[in-house]
Design a protein around this motif. Structure first.
Motif, PDB file in Angstrom:
ATOM      1  N   ILE A  34     -24.836 -17.750 -39.353  1.00 36.21           N
ATOM      2  CA  ILE A  34     -25.998 -17.049 -39.638  1.00 36.21           C
ATOM      3  C   ILE A  34     -26.310 -16.043 -38.754  1.00 36.21           C
ATOM      4  CG2 ILE A  34     -28.369 -17.255 -40.101  1.00 36.21           C
ATOM      5  CD1 ILE A  34     -28.020 -20.237 -40.720  1.00 36.21           C
ATOM      6  N   CYS A  37     -32.425 -14.369 -40.449  1.00 38.10           N
ATOM      7  CA  CYS A  37     -33.125 -14.795 -41.683  1.00 38.10           C
ATOM      8  C   CYS A  37     -34.257 -13.973 -41.861  1.00 38.10           C
ATOM      9  CB  CYS A  37     -33.790 -16.220 -40.991  1.00 38.10           C
ATOM     10  SG  CYS A  37     -32.456 -17.311 -40.696  1.00 38.10           S
ATOM     11  N   GLU A  93     -38.226  -9.695 -40.691  1.00 35.19           N
ATOM     12  CA  GLU A  93     -37.053 -10.757 -40.022  1.00 35.19           C
ATOM     13  C   GLU A  93     -38.010 -11.871 -39.272  1.00 35.19           C
ATOM     14  OE1 GLU A  93     -33.180 -10.798 -36.968  1.00 35.19           O
ATOM     15  OE2 GLU A  93     -34.426  -8.669 -37.537  1.00 35.19           O
ATOM     16  N   CYS A  96     -34.795 -17.976 -37.119  1.00 35.80           N
ATOM     17  CA  CYS A  96     -33.783 -18.818 -37.994  1.00 35.80           C
ATOM     18  C   CYS A  96     -33.896 -20.369 -37.427  1.00 35.80           C
ATOM     19  CB  CYS A  96     -32.494 -18.536 -38.120  1.00 35.80           C
ATOM     20  SG  CYS A  96     -32.100 -16.985 -38.846  1.00 35.80           S
TER      21      CYS A  96
END
Length: 100
Positions: A34, A37, A93, A96
């Motif tokens: 990732i 996010c 943003e 995460c």
């Protein structure tokens, strides 16, 4: 007979909506990394507002019951609104969450 048909149609519709909901959430590959996010945020529309004077503030004398009152009426304005930027969605943003 029509009740069973209606029940079958409703059950089929519920099943398809549940399947569509599960397809909207993508499963991540365990080997994928990732990078960031994001959260969708709705930005409200922006307007340029100007006031237009309809009537000025005024003062009047009012006689009532042997007394004289000085009464003030405030100025009355109307607003002219012009759309500057429509409502839109931006991706912000966010931090995460850790995968388990």
């Amino acid at each position: 007979m029509s009740k069973t048909f209606l029940t079958a149609v409703l059950a089929l519709m519920a099943g398809t909506s549940a399947a569509q909901a599960s397809q909207s959430v993508a499963k991540l590959d365990p080997n994928a990394r990732i990078l960031a996010c994001y959260k969708e945020v709705t930005i409200p529309a922006k307007y340029h507002v100007t006031k237009v004077l309809v009537s000025k503030a005024s003062q009047h004398y009012l006689r009532k019951g042997g007394l004289v009152y000085l009464v003030e009426y405030p100025a009355v304005y109307r607003e002219n609104k012009r759309l500057v930027e429509p409502e839109h969605i931006v991706m912000r943003e966010v931090g995460c969450k850790k995968r388990k």
